[in-house]
Write a protein that holds these residues in place. Structure first.
Motif, PDB file in Angstrom:
ATOM      1  N   ALA A  28       1.100  -1.267  -0.205  1.00  0.00           N
ATOM      2  CA  ALA A  28       0.236   0.310  -0.117  1.00  0.00           C
ATOM      3  C   ALA A  28       0.998   1.420   0.171  1.00  0.00           C
ATOM      4  CB  ALA A  28      -1.074   0.681   0.916  1.00  0.00           C
ATOM      5  N   THR A  29       0.666   2.090  -0.330  1.00  0.00           N
ATOM      6  CA  THR A  29       0.982   3.843  -0.075  1.00  0.00           C
ATOM      7  C   THR A  29       1.100   4.406   0.960  1.00  0.00           C
ATOM      8  OG1 THR A  29       0.472   3.733  -3.018  1.00  0.00           O
ATOM      9  CG2 THR A  29       1.450   5.863  -1.424  1.00  0.00           C
ATOM     10  N   ALA A  30       2.190   4.239   1.732  1.00  0.00           N
ATOM     11  CA  ALA A  30       1.302   5.051   3.221  1.00  0.00           C
ATOM     12  C   ALA A  30       2.883   4.706   3.786  1.00  0.00           C
ATOM     13  CB  ALA A  30       0.671   3.838   3.953  1.00  0.00           C
ATOM     14  N   LYS A  31       3.193   5.775   4.781  1.00  0.00           N
ATOM     15  CA  LYS A  31       4.340   5.454   5.658  1.00  0.00           C
ATOM     16  C   LYS A  31       4.402   4.249   7.157  1.00  0.00           C
ATOM     17  CE  LYS A  31       7.103   8.833   8.028  1.00  0.00           C
ATOM     18  NZ  LYS A  31       7.234  10.773   7.836  1.00  0.00           N
ATOM     19  N   PRO A  32       5.300   4.128   6.919  1.00  0.00           N
ATOM     20  CA  PRO A  32       5.477   2.426   7.901  1.00  0.00           C
ATOM     21  C   PRO A  32       5.870   2.967   8.796  1.00  0.00           C
ATOM     22  CG  PRO A  32       7.199   2.834   6.405  1.00  0.00           C
ATOM     23  CD  PRO A  32       6.130   3.775   6.228  1.00  0.00           C
ATOM     24  N   PHE A  33       5.488   2.390  10.546  1.00  0.00           N
ATOM     25  CA  PHE A  33       6.012   2.515  11.703  1.00  0.00           C
ATOM     26  C   PHE A  33       7.124   1.222  11.172  1.00  0.00           C
ATOM     27  CE2 PHE A  33       1.619   3.441  13.498  1.00  0.00           C
ATOM     28  CZ  PHE A  33       1.802   4.801  14.079  1.00  0.00           C
ATOM     29  N   ILE A  34       8.248   1.724  12.115  1.00  0.00           N
ATOM     30  CA  ILE A  34       9.553   0.934  12.116  1.00  0.00           C
ATOM     31  C   ILE A  34      10.021   0.390  13.691  1.00  0.00           C
ATOM     32  CG2 ILE A  34      11.972   1.166  11.724  1.00  0.00           C
ATOM     33  CD1 ILE A  34      11.331   4.070   9.592  1.00  0.00           C
ATOM     34  N   THR A  35      10.162  -1.204  13.388  1.00  0.00           N
ATOM     35  CA  THR A  35      10.752  -1.322  14.585  1.00  0.00           C
ATOM     36  C   THR A  35      11.517  -1.826  14.854  1.00  0.00           C
ATOM     37  OG1 THR A  35      10.285  -2.906  17.546  1.00  0.00           O
ATOM     38  CG2 THR A  35       9.078  -3.631  14.404  1.00  0.00           C
ATOM     39  N   HIS A  36      12.938  -2.077  16.157  1.00  0.00           N
ATOM     40  CA  HIS A  36      13.340  -2.958  15.839  1.00  0.00           C
ATOM     41  C   HIS A  36      13.527  -4.339  16.770  1.00  0.00           C
ATOM     42  CE1 HIS A  36      17.973  -2.648  15.447  1.00  0.00           C
ATOM     43  NE2 HIS A  36      18.030  -3.795  16.712  1.00  0.00           N
ATOM     44  N   HIS A  37      14.671  -5.484  15.715  1.00  0.00           N
ATOM     45  CA  HIS A  37      14.999  -6.729  16.620  1.00  0.00           C
ATOM     46  C   HIS A  37      15.955  -6.801  17.056  1.00  0.00           C
ATOM     47  CE1 HIS A  37      14.767 -11.456  16.392  1.00  0.00           C
ATOM     48  NE2 HIS A  37      13.915 -11.209  15.951  1.00  0.00           N
ATOM     49  N   ASN A  38      16.586  -7.089  18.118  1.00  0.00           N
ATOM     50  CA  ASN A  38      17.290  -7.599  18.671  1.00  0.00           C
ATOM     51  C   ASN A  38      18.450  -8.675  18.638  1.00  0.00           C
ATOM     52  OD1 ASN A  38      16.621  -4.970  20.260  1.00  0.00           O
ATOM     53  ND2 ASN A  38      15.652  -5.662  21.933  1.00  0.00           N
ATOM     54  N   ASP A  39      18.079  -9.207  18.286  1.00  0.00           N
ATOM     55  CA  ASP A  39      18.626 -10.509  18.554  1.00  0.00           C
ATOM     56  C   ASP A  39      19.396 -10.576  16.861  1.00  0.00           C
ATOM     57  OD1 ASP A  39      19.684 -13.249  19.256  1.00  0.00           O
ATOM     58  OD2 ASP A  39      18.233 -14.141  18.177  1.00  0.00           O
ATOM     59  N   LEU A  40      18.754 -10.042  15.702  1.00  0.00           N
ATOM     60  CA  LEU A  40      19.460  -9.957  14.351  1.00  0.00           C
ATOM     61  C   LEU A  40      19.775  -8.331  13.987  1.00  0.00           C
ATOM     62  CD1 LEU A  40      15.882 -11.565  12.791  1.00  0.00           C
ATOM     63  CD2 LEU A  40      18.543 -12.746  13.820  1.00  0.00           C
ATOM     64  N   ASP A  41      19.948  -7.572  15.538  1.00  0.00           N
ATOM     65  CA  ASP A  41      20.175  -6.472  15.430  1.00  0.00           C
ATOM     66  C   ASP A  41      19.250  -5.735  13.792  1.00  0.00           C
ATOM     67  OD1 ASP A  41      21.169  -3.946  16.043  1.00  0.00           O
ATOM     68  OD2 ASP A  41      22.789  -4.758  15.114  1.00  0.00           O
ATOM     69  N   MET A  42      18.466  -5.976  13.868  1.00  0.00           N
ATOM     70  CA  MET A  42      17.707  -5.494  12.294  1.00  0.00           C
ATOM     71  C   MET A  42      16.357  -4.789  12.367  1.00  0.00           C
ATOM     72  SD  MET A  42      16.824  -8.756  10.147  1.00  0.00           S
ATOM     73  CE  MET A  42      16.286  -7.444   8.731  1.00  0.00           C
ATOM     74  N   ASN A  43      16.265  -3.153  11.541  1.00  0.00           N
ATOM     75  CA  ASN A  43      15.081  -2.689  11.573  1.00  0.00           C
ATOM     76  C   ASN A  43      13.677  -3.871  10.955  1.00  0.00           C
ATOM     77  OD1 ASN A  43      15.725  -0.576  13.526  1.00  0.00           O
ATOM     78  ND2 ASN A  43      16.214   0.422  11.493  1.00  0.00           N
ATOM     79  N   LEU A  44      12.413  -3.324  11.310  1.00  0.00           N
ATOM     80  CA  LEU A  44      11.147  -3.838  10.505  1.00  0.00           C
ATOM     81  C   LEU A  44      10.568  -3.318  10.614  1.00  0.00           C
ATOM     82  CD1 LEU A  44      11.790  -7.477  12.663  1.00  0.00           C
ATOM     83  CD2 LEU A  44      11.896  -6.976  10.024  1.00  0.00           C
ATOM     84  N   PHE A  45       9.774  -3.261   9.360  1.00  0.00           N
ATOM     85  CA  PHE A  45       8.542  -2.927   9.178  1.00  0.00           C
ATOM     86  C   PHE A  45       7.124  -3.047   9.568  1.00  0.00           C
ATOM     87  CE2 PHE A  45      11.845  -1.345   6.177  1.00  0.00           C
ATOM     88  CZ  PHE A  45      11.816   0.223   6.152  1.00  0.00           C
ATOM     89  N   MET A  46       6.444  -2.166  10.454  1.00  0.00           N
ATOM     90  CA  MET A  46       4.854  -3.157  10.811  1.00  0.00           C
ATOM     91  C   MET A  46       4.137  -2.683   9.782  1.00  0.00           C
ATOM     92  SD  MET A  46       5.023  -3.859  13.442  1.00  0.00           S
ATOM     93  CE  MET A  46       3.397  -4.402  14.547  1.00  0.00           C
ATOM     94  N   ARG A  47       3.503  -4.209   9.074  1.00  0.00           N
ATOM     95  CA  ARG A  47       2.568  -3.691   7.673  1.00  0.00           C
ATOM     96  C   ARG A  47       2.113  -3.238   7.369  1.00  0.00           C
ATOM     97  NH1 ARG A  47      -1.323  -9.355   7.956  1.00  0.00           N
ATOM     98  NH2 ARG A  47      -2.485  -8.123   9.433  1.00  0.00           N
ATOM     99  N   VAL A  48       2.121  -2.294   6.057  1.00  0.00           N
ATOM    100  CA  VAL A  48       0.730  -1.264   5.877  1.00  0.00           C
ATOM    101  C   VAL A  48      -0.008  -1.935   5.341  1.00  0.00           C
ATOM    102  CG1 VAL A  48       2.507   0.564   5.856  1.00  0.00           C
ATOM    103  CG2 VAL A  48       1.683  -0.894   3.880  1.00  0.00           C
TER     104      VAL A  48
END
Length: 625
Positions: free
Chosen positions: A277-297
C-alpha cells in the motif's frame, strides 16, 4: 326605644378574659383562634429538635471524594480478604440463567405471582442499591446489556452468612451472584409490579474498589471514556452496542467469504519491506538480529504470493499500522478485510462489493436505508441498495475543472506535473509538498469527486502511476482497472484487477522508488521476493480491501473513529499515574520476592529490576511445552 336597643347589644357581648373587654361572639372566637395558633407555634419553637434519621453507610460514602472512597473501600476489602467472611474473591459461582433469557421467559408472570419452585442463578453488576429498613433491600443489576431488579427479604435469606452479612459489604459496582426465584412485585402505588428475582442468597463475587458514576449524571467525558473504556462499557449501553454491531459485521463478512470457498489466512505483521500500500510505515527493531523491521501497512503482497502457490481464494481480517496523521477518521492501527480471487477482475469485484455490502447493511440494521450525521451536523440519508453509481475519474475532473487533461499515457510526465500545478492554482486547491503527479491528482479527486459521493459510489479509471499494483486498463492507455467505493464522502473499499506481469510490475516499483526519492514517504519500496513470485506465475486475479472501522462508523452513526474502536490510541496523560496509589499500596501489601527478580535501588516503590537472562528462560518455559 333607643335605650332598649342599647341594652340588647350589651347583652350580646361576651367577656374576653385575657383583656377584660366585652366583645362580640365572632370577635371572641377570632381572638381565641389566633391565641391558639400562637401557643402552638411557641410550643413547636420550644420543643426539642427531632433526631435526624441516621445516614446509611452508602449515603455517608456518597459524600467522599473518589480518593477517599477508594482508600476506605480498599481497606474494607482487605479485611474481608484476611477474614474470608465472606471471601470477596471466590473462585467460582455457578450461573444457570442468562439474564436476557430470564426477562423473556418470565415476562408473562402476573403481579404478585411467585415461582418459588424455580431456582434462578445469575451473576451481574450492581447499579443501584436501595434499603427499606434493615430487613428489605433492593438492587438493580445489569448483565449482557439488560437490567433486572433483585428483591431481598430477611425472611427468605439462606446460605452460610446471615442476611446482614450478605448485604452490609455490597456497594454499587460490585459483581454479585444471586440465588433466588422469579416473581413480580405487588406495589401499592401502581397496578402492575416489576418482574424481579426474589433472592434467597446474595454472594459477593468481585468488589468494585472505585466509585462508579451515578446513573443520573452518567459517564460522559469523551476523553475519559476512551481512556477508561471498561468504565464506559459499564455505564453506557451505546458503547456496548457499537462493539456488538462491529462483531456482527465481521461475523457476516467471514461467513459470506467462507460460503464462497475463500480460505482465511494469516500473514506476517512485521516485514523487511513496507509494501502492499502507499503509506508511511512504523519502524521497529529486532534485538537478536539487530535489524529494523516495518510494521505492515497492508497484507496484499503476501496474499498474492499465496495465490501464486495455488490457494486460489484467500482473505485476511486483521490489523494494519500506518505512521500517519491522527484525526476523526484515522487511527495509527486499524482493521481491514482483504481478499484475493483468482480468475476474477475489477468488474467481478464491483458486483461482489455491491452484494456483500448491501447484504451486510440489511443484516445488521434491518434495512438498506441508514442515516449518518457529520461533525458539523449535516445529515446524510444513505441508500445502500444495489446497483451503485459509477463515476469515471478523468472525465469527472475534466468536467469539474473545465480543462482537457493530458492523455493517460502522459499523466506521469514532467509536462503533466506543470499542467496539474496550473489546475491547482486555477481551482484554488492547495496540495502540500511533495507535489507529485499522483498526489496532485488525488487532491483534485478529493475536492471535486469525493464530495459528491454520499450514496455508495464507485470511482473508476485511475491513472496507472497512482496504482502501482493494479493492472493496466484493457481499453484505455495509461489508466488501470481499479475502483474505489465511497460512502458519505469517505472511501470504504479499494479494489482492482491485479498486475500479474513481472516485467510491468518492476517498472511500476521503480516509478514508486522515484517518487520516494522526490520526498514522498508514502511511496512503496521494491519488494524483490514479490517480484520473483510473479515470475512463477500469478493467474489473472482480482484483489479487494475494505476498512472495517469506517464502515462501522457509518452503520452506527459515529463521525469519530475512536467511538468504534475498543481501545483507541491516546496520547499519554500529563502526570499519568504519578500520584495514584494502587489498592495494594493503600493497604500496605508488600511485593513478594520472586526468583529472577530483585528490587532496584530506586526510590520509586514499584520499580523493579529484571534478571533478563533468567526471566527470558522462564518465559520460554511457560510458552513452549
Amino acid at each position: 326605644m333607643a335605650a332598649a336597643s342599647g341594652a340588647d347589644q350589651l347583652a350580646n357581648l361576651h367577656l374576653d378574659e385575657v383583656t377584660g373587654e366585652k366583645v362580640s361572639k365572632t370577635e371572641l372566637k377570632k381572638r381565641q383562634k389566633q391565641r391558639l395558633l400562637q401557643e402552638k407555634k411557641k410550643e413547636k419553637a420550644n420543643a426539642p429538635a427531632a433526631k435526624p434519621r441516621p445516614m446509611s453507610a452508602e449515603e455517608e460514602e456518597s459524600n467522599l471524594t473518589p480518593n477517599q472512597y477508594f482508600e476506605i473501600r480498599s481497606g474494607k476489602v482487605q479485611k474481608l480478604r484476611q477474614s474470608k467472611a465472606p471471601n470477596p474473591y471466590p473462585h467460582k459461582f455457578k450461573v444457570t440463567t442468562d439474564l436476557r433469557d430470564f426477562l423473556q421467559r418470565y415476562e408473562s408472570i402476573k403481579t404478585g405471582e411467585h415461582l418459588k419452585d424455580v431456582e434462578i442463578r445469575v451473576g451481574g453488576r450492581i447499579y443501584t442499591k436501595r434499603a427499606s429498613g434493615t430487613k428489605l433491600v433492593f438492587y438493580d443489576i445489569r448483565a449482557e446489556g439488560v437490567k433486572v431488579q433483585v428483591m431481598c427479604q430477611s425472611q427468605e435469606a439462606t446460605g452460610d452468612n446471615s442476611f446482614e452479612q450478605q448485604h452490609e459489604h455490597l456497594r454499587r459496582g460490585d459483581i454479585i451472584g444471586i440465588v433466588g426465584y422469579p416473581g413480580r412485585t405487588a406495589p401499592r402505588s401502581r397496578a402492575e409490579g416489576e418482574l424481579s428475582i426474589f433472592a434467597r442468597e446474595i454472594i459477593l463475587l468481585t468488589p468494585c474498589l472505585h466509585q462508579i458514576p451515578t446513573e443520573r449524571y452518567g459517564f460522559k467525558d469523551q476523553e475519559q471514556r476512551y481512556r477508561q473504556r471498561y468504565l464506559d462499557l459499564i455505564m453506557n449501553d451505546k458503547s456496548r452496542n457499537i462493539l456488538l454491531t462491529r462483531s456482527k459485521m465481521i461475523t457476516y463478512m467471514r461467513r459470506y467469504l467462507d460460503e464462497r470457498d475463500f480460505v482465511e489466512v494469516e500473514t506476517p505483521m512485521m516485514n523487511t519491506i513496507a509494501g502492499g500500500a502507499t503509506a508511511k510505515p512504523f519502524i521497529t527493531h529486532h534485538n537478536d538480529l539487530d535489524m529494523n523491521l516495518f510494521m505492515r501497512v497492508a497484507p496484499e503482497l503476501y496474499l498474492k504470493m499465496l495465490i501464486v502457490g495455488g490457494l486460489e481464494r484467500v482473505y485476511e481480517l486483521g490489523r494494519q499500522f500506518r505512521n500517519e496523521g491522527i484525526d476523526l477518521t484515522h487511527n495509527p492501527e486499524f482493521t481491514t478485510c482483504e481478499f484475493y480471487m483468482a480468475y476474477a477482475d475489477v468488474y467481478d469485484l464491483m458486483d461482489i462489493t455491491e452484494d456483500l455490502v448491501s447484504g451486510l447493511v440489511k443484516h445488521v440494521t434491518g434495512s438498506h436505508q441508514t442515516t449518518f450525521h457529520t461533525q458539523s451536523g449535516e445529515e446524510y440519508h444513505v441508500n445502500w441498495e444495489k446497483p451503485w453509481q459509477r463515476i469515471d475519474m478523468m472525465g469527472a475532473l475534466e468536467k469539474a475543472c473545465g480543462e482537457k487533461f493530458p492523455p493517460g499515457e502522459e499523466l506521469h510526465t514532467t509536462q503533466t506535473n506543470e499542467f496539474l500545478k496550473g489546475i491547482l492554482k486555477k481551482m484554488k486547491v492547495e496540495c502540500t509538498p511533495p507535489q507529485t503527479n499522483a498526489r496532485m491528482l488525488d487532491k483534485l479527486v478529493g475536492e471535486f469527486i469525493e464530495e459528491r459521493c454520499v450514496n455508495p459510489t464507485f470511482i473508476t479509471g485511475h491513472p496507472q502511476m497512482m496504482s502501482p499494483l493494479a493492472k493496466y486498463h484493457r481499453e484505455r492507455a495509461g489508466l488501470c482497472e481499479r475502483f474505489e467505493a465511497f460512502v458519505c464522502k469517505k472511501e470504504i473499499v479499494n479494489a482492482y484487477t491485479e498486475l500479474n506481469d513481472p516485467f510491468d510490475q518492476r517498472l511500476r516499483f521503480e516509478e514508486q522508488a522515484r517518487q520516494k526519492d522526490q520526498g514522498d514517504d508514502e511511496a512503496q519500496m521494491i519488494d524483490e521476493n514479490y517480484c520473483t513470485s510473479l515470475e512463477y506465475g500469478l493467474p489473472p486475479t482480482g484483489g479487494w480491501g475494505m476498512g472495517i472501522d469506517r464502515l462501522v462508523m457509518f452503520l452506527t452513526d459515529n463521525y469519530g473513529i475512536k467511538e468504534v474502536l475498543s481501545f483507541p490510541f491516546m496520547k499519554d496523560e500529563a502526570n499519568s499515574g504519578k500520584d495514584k496509589m494502587t489498592a495494594a499500596e493503600v493497604v500496605g501489601i508488600q511485593p513478594m520476592v520472586e526468583e529472577g527478580i530483585r528490587e532496584s535501588n530506586s526510590n520509586a516503590p514499584r520499580s523493579m529490576w529484571v534478571n533478563d537472562e533468567l526471566y527470558s528462560a522462564q518465559v520460554e518455559h511457560v510458552r513452549r511445552p
